[in-house]
Design a protein around this motif. Structure first.
Motif, PDB file in Angstrom:
ATOM      1  N   GLU A 185       0.847  -1.351  -0.086  1.00  0.00           N
ATOM      2  CA  GLU A 185       0.036   0.033  -0.051  1.00  0.00           C
ATOM      3  C   GLU A 185       0.744   1.325  -0.065  1.00  0.00           C
ATOM      4  OE1 GLU A 185       0.144  -1.160   4.379  1.00  0.00           O
ATOM      5  OE2 GLU A 185       0.350  -2.014   2.404  1.00  0.00           O
ATOM      6  N   PHE A 186       2.290   1.149   0.119  1.00  0.00           N
ATOM      7  CA  PHE A 186       3.229   2.192   0.209  1.00  0.00           C
ATOM      8  C   PHE A 186       4.006   2.425  -0.962  1.00  0.00           C
ATOM      9  CE2 PHE A 186       3.100   0.676   4.632  1.00  0.00           C
ATOM     10  CZ  PHE A 186       2.157   1.686   5.281  1.00  0.00           C
ATOM     11  N   THR A 187       3.870   1.628  -1.830  1.00  0.00           N
ATOM     12  CA  THR A 187       4.484   1.593  -3.013  1.00  0.00           C
ATOM     13  C   THR A 187       4.115   2.939  -3.852  1.00  0.00           C
ATOM     14  OG1 THR A 187       4.339  -0.739  -3.412  1.00  0.00           O
ATOM     15  CG2 THR A 187       4.909   0.507  -5.454  1.00  0.00           C
ATOM     16  N   PRO A 188       2.854   3.373  -4.156  1.00  0.00           N
ATOM     17  CA  PRO A 188       2.806   4.748  -4.857  1.00  0.00           C
ATOM     18  C   PRO A 188       3.506   5.865  -4.087  1.00  0.00           C
ATOM     19  CG  PRO A 188       0.718   3.482  -4.630  1.00  0.00           C
ATOM     20  CD  PRO A 188       1.628   2.872  -3.651  1.00  0.00           C
TER      21      PRO A 188
END
Length: 188
Positions: A185-188
Motif C-alpha cells: 500500500e506504500f508503493t505509490p
C-alpha cells in the motif's frame, strides 16, 4: 586471532589504550574537555556558518539543517563528524545507521556540553573506486538478494564520484529497483 594488541586494548582495556588518545573515554568529562580545547582553536565560525547556511538554502535543505548551520556561527559551537563514501541509493545500510547515530550523538552532546552542537555528515565524493560504489543489493520479490548495478559507458579510470554524470543508465537501475520490490500500500 590476528588482531593487533592496540585494537584489542581499545575494545577490552581502554585504560591501557587511553595513553594514545587525548580524551580516551567517551565520558561527559572527556567531551567537555574536548569542547573546551576546541573553543580555544582560532576558527572563524561566522564565516563557516554563513557559508553552510547559503549552501544549505541553495540545496533546498530542510529548515532543521539550515538552523543547524546557523547555530555554527556561535563562538562556542562544536561539530560532530562522521561520513561515508558515496554509494548507489545511499550505499550499504550502515550509511543510514551512521547518519541516525550522529543525530543521536548531537542531541546527547547538546545536553552534556550546554552549547550548540552541529552534526556534519561528510560524503567522500572524491572517491575513485567506482566499481565499489556503482552497485547495491536488496531483497527482491522472491526474497533473494538481487544486485543492481549502474553502468556508465566511457568512464575514465579513477574518475571521482562527484564528477560522474549518471546519464540514461540510471533509468535502467531505477527500473530494476522498482521491479525487484514487493508491491504494498506504500508503493505509490
Amino acid at each position: 586471532v590476528g588482531r593487533h594488541r592496540l585494537y584489542l586494548d581499545v575494545l577490552y582495556d581502554p585504560d591501557r589504550a587511553g595513553r594514545f588518545f587525548m580524551w580516551p573515554h567517551p565520558t561527559p568529562a572527556a567531551f567537555q574537555a574536548c569542547a573546551r580545547h576546541l573553543s580555544r582553536t582560532p576558527v572563524d565560525r561566522k564565516i563557516a556558518g554563513s557559508l553552510l547556511v547559503r549552501q544549505n538554502q541553495a540545496f533546498g535543505a530542510p529548515p532543521e539543517a539550515v538552523a543547524a548551520a546557523e547555530s555554527l556561527k556561535e563562538p562556542n559551537a562544536v561539530c560532530v563528524f562522521t561520513g561515508q563514501q558515496a554509494g548507489l541509493f545511499t550505499g550499504p545500510l550502515y550509511t543510514i545507521h551512521k547518519a541516525v547515530t550522529i543525530l543521536n550523538w548531537t542531541k546527547r552532546l547538546k545536553e552534556v556540553l550546554k552549547r550548540p552542537v552541529v552534526p556534519v555528515f561528510w560524503i567522500a565524493s572524491d572517491d575513485h573506486d567506482f566499481e565499489e560504489i556503482r552497485w547495491t543489493a536488496l531483497p527482491n520479490t522472491q526474497n533473494q538478494i538481487q544486485r543492481v548495478t549502474l553502468n556508465v559507458p566511457g568512464l575514465a579510470p579513477r574518475t571521482p564520484a562527484s564528477q560522474i554524470t549518471l546519464g540514461d543508465g540510471i533509468r535502467d537501475v531505477l527500473s530494476q529497483l522498482w521491479d525487484a520490490q514487493i508491491a504494498t500500500e506504500f508503493t505509490p
